[in-house]
Design an enzyme around this catalytic site. Structure first.
Site, PDB file in Angstrom:
ATOM      1  N   ARG A  87       0.817  -1.131  -0.105  1.00  0.00           N
ATOM      2  CA  ARG A  87       0.076  -0.020  -0.042  1.00  0.00           C
ATOM      3  C   ARG A  87       0.883   1.357  -0.022  1.00  0.00           C
ATOM      4  O   ARG A  87       1.796   1.228   0.821  1.00  0.00           O
ATOM      5  CB  ARG A  87      -1.042  -0.022   1.179  1.00  0.00           C
ATOM      6  N   SER A  90      -1.519   8.070   1.905  1.00  0.00           N
ATOM      7  CA  SER A  90      -1.265   9.483   2.890  1.00  0.00           C
ATOM      8  C   SER A  90      -1.618   8.774   4.304  1.00  0.00           C
ATOM      9  O   SER A  90      -2.608   7.737   4.413  1.00  0.00           O
ATOM     10  CB  SER A  90      -2.235  10.362   2.265  1.00  0.00           C
TER      11      SER A  90
END
Length: 234
Positions: A87, A90
């Site tokens: 992954r 943010s």
């Protein structure tokens, strides 16, 4: 082809980077991959396959939240044979030593709930990263001019959180940051015997309320993608 991924057999690489935002998948593919080809656009969830330093790589959007990621990760693993899933996304900082633009490598991910919770019933399963990927990512990050942290993160199942008391306890116990997908990714990787890691860029701070301006995000996110790709093929 699956219900949610329109790629043909052989079009998905064994190594897959998974940003939540499909447009970030497009940006990363155009920026880092050679000969990137669009292999999925079902429901606008863009996926691209190309090469990075001679290695075949797919960058596939996962959507926002663990429920969405679970759909794509399941299909990538079960139907396309993905072996390494990283992954790239943010996160919001929860500790004072973290700064905007820092990178966080998620060793483990605590959560209130995941799509897999029903399987475990009374067991509090502890989702953790693949150590080989984690170690390689840490080494890769040392060559960049960016502060890097490794530790536990929080995968929230809601975006608009109304539990300041819970945040306080996580801060008290050293949880580094909050995002919305890693805990389910780590759980699925454990279930299917795959490698998984979350490499995160701090885009905002829960304590200082600082946020990374949108026009500066791509440059900062580039470090994260570089770390993820380097770790995948270390």
């Amino acid at each position: 082809m699956t219900i949610h991924i329109g790629a043909k057999p052989g079009e998905i690489a064994e190594t897959v980077l998974m940003p939540g935002d499909p447009y970030r998948a497009r940006w990363a593919a155009q920026t880092f991959l050679t000969d990137a080809v669009l292999v999925n656009e079902v429901r606008g969830m863009l996926g691209y396959t190309g090469t990075w330093r001679g290695h075949k790589v797919t960058i596939q959007g996962s959507g926002m939240g663990m429920a969405s990621l679970s759909i794509y990760a399941n299909e990538l693993i079960r139907d396309y044979g993905a072996q390494t899933l990283i992954r790239i996304g943010s996160a919001g900082a929860m500790q004072p030593q973290l700064k905007v633009r820092d990178i966080v490598l998620a060793m483990s991910a605590c959560t209130l709930s995941t799509p897999s919770r029903g399987i475990f019933r009374e067991l509090n399963f502890a989702p953790t990263a693949d150590f080989g990927l984690l170690h390689a990512a840490w080494k890769a990050a040392q060559g960049l001019d960016v502060a890097t942290h490794a530790g536990q993160i929080y995968s929230s199942d809601v975006f608009y959180d109304e539990r300041p008391d819970l945040n306080e306890q996580m801060q008290r116990h050293g949880v580094l940051c909050v995002e919305m997908e890693a805990a389910e990714l780590y759980t699925l990787a454990a279930r299917y015997g795959r490698r998984a890691l979350a490499v995160l860029t701090i885009s905002d701070h829960l304590l200082t309320h600082e946020a990374l301006p949108s026009d500066q995000r791509e440059r900062s996110f580039g470090d994260m993608v570089e770390v993820a790709l380097t770790a995948a093929f270390a």
